[in-house]
Design an enzyme around this catalytic site. Structure first.
Site, PDB file in Angstrom:
ATOM      1  N   HIS A   1       4.467   2.212   9.463  1.00  0.00           N
ATOM      2  CA  HIS A   1       3.174   1.753   8.948  1.00  0.00           C
ATOM      3  C   HIS A   1       3.008   0.236   9.076  1.00  0.00           C
ATOM      4  O   HIS A   1       2.074  -0.335   8.520  1.00  0.00           O
ATOM      5  CB  HIS A   1       2.998   2.183   7.488  1.00  0.00           C
ATOM      6  CG  HIS A   1       2.859   3.657   7.330  1.00  0.00           C
ATOM      7  ND1 HIS A   1       1.768   4.346   7.801  1.00  0.00           N
ATOM      8  CD2 HIS A   1       3.679   4.582   6.769  1.00  0.00           C
ATOM      9  CE1 HIS A   1       1.920   5.633   7.531  1.00  0.00           C
ATOM     10  NE2 HIS A   1       3.067   5.801   6.913  1.00  0.00           N
TER      11      HIS A   1
ATOM     12  N   TYR B   1       0.833  -1.214   0.000  1.00  0.00           N
ATOM     13  CA  TYR B   1       0.000   0.000   0.000  1.00  0.00           C
ATOM     14  C   TYR B   1       0.861   1.256   0.000  1.00  0.00           C
ATOM     15  O   TYR B   1       0.566   2.226  -0.708  1.00  0.00           O
ATOM     16  CB  TYR B   1      -0.928  -0.007   1.211  1.00  0.00           C
ATOM     17  CG  TYR B   1      -1.838   1.204   1.281  1.00  0.00           C
ATOM     18  CD1 TYR B   1      -3.045   1.233   0.585  1.00  0.00           C
ATOM     19  CD2 TYR B   1      -1.489   2.317   2.049  1.00  0.00           C
ATOM     20  CE1 TYR B   1      -3.881   2.332   0.640  1.00  0.00           C
ATOM     21  CE2 TYR B   1      -2.314   3.423   2.108  1.00  0.00           C
ATOM     22  CZ  TYR B   1      -3.516   3.427   1.410  1.00  0.00           C
ATOM     23  OH  TYR B   1      -4.345   4.528   1.469  1.00  0.00           O
ATOM     24  N   TYR B   2       1.936   1.254   0.761  1.00  0.00           N
ATOM     25  CA  TYR B   2       2.781   2.444   0.799  1.00  0.00           C
ATOM     26  C   TYR B   2       3.754   2.507  -0.363  1.00  0.00           C
ATOM     27  O   TYR B   2       4.238   3.597  -0.696  1.00  0.00           O
ATOM     28  CB  TYR B   2       3.455   2.586   2.163  1.00  0.00           C
ATOM     29  CG  TYR B   2       2.561   3.418   3.038  1.00  0.00           C
ATOM     30  CD1 TYR B   2       2.616   4.806   3.011  1.00  0.00           C
ATOM     31  CD2 TYR B   2       1.567   2.826   3.805  1.00  0.00           C
ATOM     32  CE1 TYR B   2       1.737   5.581   3.740  1.00  0.00           C
ATOM     33  CE2 TYR B   2       0.682   3.595   4.540  1.00  0.00           C
ATOM     34  CZ  TYR B   2       0.774   4.978   4.503  1.00  0.00           C
ATOM     35  OH  TYR B   2      -0.116   5.749   5.215  1.00  0.00           O
TER      36      TYR B   2
ATOM     37  N   HIS C   1      -5.305  -9.919  13.054  1.00  0.00           N
ATOM     38  CA  HIS C   1      -4.758 -10.654  11.919  1.00  0.00           C
ATOM     39  C   HIS C   1      -4.971 -12.153  12.122  1.00  0.00           C
ATOM     40  O   HIS C   1      -5.353 -12.603  13.198  1.00  0.00           O
ATOM     41  CB  HIS C   1      -3.268 -10.343  11.778  1.00  0.00           C
ATOM     42  CG  HIS C   1      -2.998  -8.875  11.607  1.00  0.00           C
ATOM     43  ND1 HIS C   1      -2.898  -8.013  12.680  1.00  0.00           N
ATOM     44  CD2 HIS C   1      -2.827  -8.118  10.496  1.00  0.00           C
ATOM     45  CE1 HIS C   1      -2.682  -6.791  12.232  1.00  0.00           C
ATOM     46  NE2 HIS C   1      -2.631  -6.822  10.915  1.00  0.00           N
TER      47      HIS C   1
ATOM     48  N   GLU D   1     -32.329 -20.508  -7.169  1.00  0.00           N
ATOM     49  CA  GLU D   1     -32.656 -21.109  -5.868  1.00  0.00           C
ATOM     50  C   GLU D   1     -32.034 -22.503  -5.749  1.00  0.00           C
ATOM     51  O   GLU D   1     -32.670 -23.479  -5.365  1.00  0.00           O
ATOM     52  CB  GLU D   1     -34.172 -21.158  -5.652  1.00  0.00           C
ATOM     53  CG  GLU D   1     -34.815 -19.778  -5.649  1.00  0.00           C
ATOM     54  CD  GLU D   1     -36.263 -19.803  -5.227  1.00  0.00           C
ATOM     55  OE1 GLU D   1     -36.692 -20.792  -4.603  1.00  0.00           O
ATOM     56  OE2 GLU D   1     -36.972 -18.831  -5.529  1.00  0.00           O
TER      57      GLU D   1
END
Length: 566
Positions: free
Chosen positions: A245, A93-94, A296, A499
């Protein structure tokens, strides 16, 4: 006159502030020279100003640090913050965030000082980082490791960085991602990428199983990505802390399948740019819950987070990857050991994770062997945070209609509502849940003194900052050594329109640890129509070594670190 005015009263003042701080408080220098994405933004800003102004001093500070001796600066960041595989120590992410200044400044360096060969530095580490970042995605979504929010490779940072990466390296596989992004930066690099895509130069970008080592020299653990052929991904994270982080989550796992995150990682407790929520920044629950181990899918000992949630201690250590055999075969296996998360209690954690495609099962499934070993008895918790709707369990999980209490007092447990806690009378526990049109089950081995806790996030959260998500925690008490052997199994079909429900019950009927010592662990998995025996080596790892093990009245022989016998 205008140029001098702007340079003196804007550019130079901005550069001085970014590097050093205000005239009264000269503290920014600490950030400017550190190894962190904050420093990347700072050095790149000062360096770009330096190139525009023709100020060699600013450029030198940006490249080599304030002392211009290489102890700080952009070039050292390239050497320190990435592993040889291009893994960014702060996580995917970073890297999504930092890849923008890394690439943008590299382009400026290449255009102004081509003799530095910045794109070739460390065996083309910037190109590796770009490709690694793209590998760290599922359905285009950046994987949820460490502090992370739901972002995809369509973010402006990755669009701009990918365009520059193509401009500098002409890798046709990047064009495939550019076509999925559906956007380009308005720049020479963006135009070059768009032209190449329009000219049909794109080649498919292939997602594959891989081990991404962590640490500048690749010695600080890593992330194992195990991919199947059905849009599925099983991940084990066994990295260093990940700077400010990072999370306390040694040997955690995450599982993606059928377009969804199945076994989840919470990511960050953050409201991005929502001013009424902590000014749009991280909320206080990021420290008290999201970073804690219980948030986690990994081992928690005595309801205490790894390293007692002490950042300075956690930053000193990382797990050891025993082996990772991830070639795209019917069976991929990774094994890692950690002896530092609870070092004061001399606790060893070892996790071996196998991802298997076999005709006996409808979809690829996982065998997860997590061993905790200590000199004396502890309380061992193994959480499974799942996404979906619980439909069945082997234990009573009815909520208490009159009482709802937190699951504990600290280390994240204070944020979990304890909806039920059931003592277990058998050596197996299983739960099954539904997500979209597929069913999932986890079956785990336990022993005397075990219980199953059903929890939901939301306790001690007066501002409702946390998402309300469920988890099952298998708790084993009274044991110094215990092995949680689990099978994670997708199965069946749920079609609301027709269904139709098919195979809503798991194939796995029973899991049994039939042998377990310092050298070997053997797990027997009884299916409806067959039985499997999975044996693993616990030390002395060697892919070419022959092994022989007597289990009951049978002798098993195999070569390598593991074997699956049907």
């Amino acid at each position: 006159a205008d140029r001098a005015f702007v340079e003196r009263d804007l550019f130079l003042r901005v550069a001085d502030f970014v590097e050093n701080g205000t005239p009264e408080i000269r503290k920014n220098n600490q950030v400017f020279n550190m190894m962190h994405n904050h420093a990347t933004w700072a050095t790149c800003a000062v360096g770009m100003i330096g190139y525009v102004m023709g100020n060699d001093t600013l450029v030198s500070h940006a490249l080599y640090g304030s002392k211009t001796d290489g102890t700080g600066g952009y070039l050292r960041q390239l050497d320190e913050l990435f592993s040889p595989d291009g893994y960014f120590t702060e996580g995917a992410y970073y890297l999504r965030y930092a890849i923008w200044p890394f690439m943008l400044f590299a382009q400026a360096v290449e255009m102004n000082q081509p003799e530095l060969h910045v794109f070739e530095r460390r065996d083309s580490i910037l190109f590796k980082a770009m490709n690694t970042l793209l590998q760290e995605a599922y359905n285009g979504q950046i994987l949820m490791m460490n502090d992370a929010l739901l972002k995809t490779y369509q973010t402006q940072e990755i669009v701009a960085a990918l365009d520059i990466a193509y401009w500098a390296g002409r890798d046709p596989h990047l064009l495939d991602i550019a076509s999925r992004q559906g956007n380009f930066s308005l720049s020479a690099a963006g135009i070059a990428t768009a032209h190449a895509l329009a000219e049909g130069k794109a080649q498919p970008f292939t997602y594959h199983s891989t081990l991404l080592r962590d640490g500048a020299d690749g010695s600080k653990g890593g992330v194992a990505l195990m991919r199947g052929d059905n849009n599925d991904l099983l991940l084990m994270k066994a990295t260093s802390h990940g700077l400010s982080h990072g999370h306390y989550d040694k040997l955690t796992i995450t599982y993606y399948d059928n377009g969804h995150e199945i076994l989840t990682d919470y990511g960050a407790a953050r409201f991005l740019n929502i001013e009424s929520k902590s000014g749009g920044r991280y909320t206080e629950e990021n420290d008290s819950y999201a970073m804690q181990t219980v948030a986690h899918n990994t081992l928690v000992v005595d309801q205490t987070s790894h390293y007692k949630a002490d950042y300075n201690t956690s930053s000193l250590y990382s797990p050891v990857i025993n082996y990772a055999e991830l070639q795209h075969t019917p069976m991929q296996v990774v094994s890692a050991t950690d002896t530092t998360a609870y070092a004061d209690q001399k606790i060893l954690m070892r996790r071996t994770l196998a991802y298997i495609s076999d005709s006996l099962m409808e979809f690829p499934f996982a065998i997860d062997i997590l061993t905790a070993e200590a000199p004396e008895a502890h309380v061992y918790d193994l959480p499974f945070h799942y996404s979906g709707h619980l439909i069945n369990s082997s234990f009573d999980c009815r909520r208490d209609a009159h009482r709802l209490v937190p699951a504990g007092n600290n280390y994240g447990y204070e944020h979990l509502w304890l909806e039920s806690q059931t003592p277990l009378s058998t050596d197996n526990a299983s739960f099954t849940w539904l997500l979209d049109d597929r069913v999932y089950s986890v079956t785990t081995t336990l022993d005397n003194g075990a219980s199953a806790l059903m929890t939901r996030i939301g306790a001690h959260d007066p501002n409702r900052n946390l998402r309300s998500e469920p988890a099952v925690i298998f708790r084993q008490t009274g044991k110094a050594r215990h092995t949680f052997a689990s099978v994670i199994e997708p199965h069946g079909l749920y079609d609301l329109q027709l269904e139709l429900t098919r195979d809503a019950d798991p194939q796995v009927e029973h899991v049994d640890v039939v042998y377990d010592d310092a050298d070997y662990t053997a797990v027997e998995i009884r299916l409806r129509k067959a039985t499997m025996l999975f044996v693993v080596v616990n030390r002395g790892f060697d892919a070419g070594k022959q092994h022989k093990l007597k289990i009951g009245n049978r002798t098993v022989k195999w070569k390598g670190n593991y074997s699956l016998i049907k």
